[in-house]
Design a protein around this motif. Structure first.
Motif, PDB file in Angstrom:
ATOM      1  N   GLU A  11      71.700  52.698  67.797  1.00 44.41           N
ATOM      2  CA  GLU A  11      70.901  52.424  66.604  1.00 44.41           C
ATOM      3  C   GLU A  11      71.686  52.895  65.390  1.00 44.41           C
ATOM      4  O   GLU A  11      72.375  53.908  65.471  1.00 44.41           O
ATOM      5  CB  GLU A  11      69.566  53.190  66.748  1.00 44.41           C
ATOM      6  CG  GLU A  11      68.701  53.225  65.519  1.00 44.41           C
ATOM      7  CD  GLU A  11      68.231  51.850  65.087  1.00 44.41           C
ATOM      8  OE1 GLU A  11      67.457  51.220  65.819  1.00 44.41           O
ATOM      9  OE2 GLU A  11      68.683  51.396  64.010  1.00 44.41           O
ATOM     10  N   ASP A  12      71.591  52.154  64.295  1.00 45.72           N
ATOM     11  CA  ASP A  12      72.365  52.544  63.120  1.00 45.72           C
ATOM     12  C   ASP A  12      71.516  53.130  61.999  1.00 45.72           C
ATOM     13  O   ASP A  12      72.053  53.511  60.961  1.00 45.72           O
ATOM     14  CB  ASP A  12      73.187  51.358  62.599  1.00 45.72           C
ATOM     15  CG  ASP A  12      72.320  50.177  62.221  1.00 45.72           C
ATOM     16  OD1 ASP A  12      71.290  49.964  62.901  1.00 45.72           O
ATOM     17  OD2 ASP A  12      72.658  49.475  61.268  1.00 45.72           O
ATOM     18  N   ASP A  55      69.333  48.650  69.741  1.00 48.84           N
ATOM     19  CA  ASP A  55      68.884  47.973  68.532  1.00 48.84           C
ATOM     20  C   ASP A  55      69.480  46.568  68.465  1.00 48.84           C
ATOM     21  O   ASP A  55      70.639  46.355  68.798  1.00 48.84           O
ATOM     22  CB  ASP A  55      69.315  48.799  67.308  1.00 48.84           C
ATOM     23  CG  ASP A  55      68.873  48.171  66.005  1.00 48.84           C
ATOM     24  OD1 ASP A  55      67.828  47.477  66.006  1.00 48.84           O
ATOM     25  OD2 ASP A  55      69.565  48.364  64.989  1.00 48.84           O
ATOM     26  N   MET A  57      69.934  44.674  65.707  1.00 48.15           N
ATOM     27  CA  MET A  57      70.868  44.523  64.592  1.00 48.15           C
ATOM     28  C   MET A  57      71.762  45.750  64.506  1.00 48.15           C
ATOM     29  O   MET A  57      71.397  46.760  63.928  1.00 48.15           O
ATOM     30  CB  MET A  57      70.082  44.364  63.279  1.00 48.15           C
ATOM     31  CG  MET A  57      69.228  43.111  63.224  1.00 48.15           C
ATOM     32  SD  MET A  57      70.196  41.596  63.208  1.00 48.15           S
ATOM     33  CE  MET A  57      70.699  41.578  61.491  1.00 48.15           C
ATOM     34  N   LYS A 107      59.907  46.493  66.242  1.00 51.73           N
ATOM     35  CA  LYS A 107      59.805  47.481  65.162  1.00 51.73           C
ATOM     36  C   LYS A 107      58.822  46.973  64.112  1.00 51.73           C
ATOM     37  O   LYS A 107      58.834  45.779  63.825  1.00 51.73           O
ATOM     38  CB  LYS A 107      61.165  47.664  64.482  1.00 51.73           C
ATOM     39  CG  LYS A 107      62.222  48.352  65.300  1.00 51.73           C
ATOM     40  CD  LYS A 107      63.469  48.437  64.419  1.00 51.73           C
ATOM     41  CE  LYS A 107      64.646  48.980  65.183  1.00 51.73           C
ATOM     42  NZ  LYS A 107      65.856  49.017  64.354  1.00 51.73           N
TER      43      LYS A 107
HETATM   44 CA    CA Z   1      69.832  48.240  62.944  1.00 49.77          CA
END
Ligand code: CA
Length: 233
Positions: A11-12, A55, A57, A107
């Motif tokens: 996850e970023d 995630d 993205m 999300k």
């Molecule tokens: Ca992301």
């Protein structure tokens, strides 16, 4: 050392990582982090997590590409993957499951829901028909908790070694050929070299023998491997 199931959080978003880490650790998981797709693949290969929260993205490589690559590699082929997707990515969700994700969560999600899904996936990967806790000699395997102990001490196993031990421990004393183990653990539709079995048996052995007095795995020359049912006597 306590054995905890390990979750890789790929996850970023910093705030979300912090939140996930806090809640997962409180539930008794060990948490690994990857901030981009490349790192996720590296960490998954090296650390052999029990589950990946991925995630959709991600920078560098998308979650879907990470999922694809994890599924195509021997080391990570069987690791359960839960995708985290943004609301409304309907097609993406379906593609996510096609690619081999075990589940997805949209999300924003509630932490309670995420933890419940995570527990469900962990339960699904254990063989459902057999007893939860199996003992042979001084080895104890708790499938529900995904935990192995030897002489009362926790043994940390990667997913493949866990499956291997799971299979051997259900048939103590019985010799399995490399081909039989390949079919059982990896599936007959997957091409894996017989040598790979030796590698994973080696890892299993090393993990178990880090604790116990005697090597519980018997190598039967030109035949295969067995979990020795007399080793604890
Ligand atoms: Ca992301």
């Amino acid at each position: 050392m306590m054995l905890k199931p390990t979750v890789l959080v790929a996850e970023d978003e910093g705030a979300l990582i912090t939140l996930l880490r806090y809640n997962l650790e409180r539930e008794g998981y060990r948490v690994l982090e990857a901030l981009n797709g490349e790192e996720a693949i590296l960490v998954a290969n090296e650390q052999q997590p029990d589950l990946v929260l991925l995630d959709w993205m991600l920078p560098q490589l998308s979650g879907i590409e990470v999922c694809r690559r994890l599924r195509s590699r021997q080391e990570t082929r069987n690791v359960p993957i839960i995708m985290l997707t943004a609301r409304g990515e309907e097609t993406d969700r379906i593609r996510g499951l096609d690619t081999g994700a075990d589940d997805y969560i949209t999300k924003p999600f509630s932490m309670t829901e995420l933890l419940a899904r995570l527990r469900a996936v962990m339960r699904r990967i254990r063989p459902s028909l057999a007893e939860d806790v199996v003992r042979v000699g001084d080895i104890e395997m708790d499938r529900a908790a995904h935990r192995v102990r030897r002489a009362g001490q926790d043994v940390h196993l990667g997913p493949t070694e866990f499956k291997l031990l799971d299979h051997l421990i259900q048939h103590p004393g019985r010799v399995f050929s490399r081909e039989q183990l390949l079919d059982t653990i990896w599936g007959s539709d997957v091409y894996v070299e017989a040598r790979t079995v030796d590698v994973h048996v080696g890892r299993l052995r090393k993990a178990l023998n880090g604790i116990g007095e005697r090597d519980p795995i018997r190598t039967v020359r030109s035949a295969g491997y067995a979990l020795d049912d007399t080793f604890a006597a």
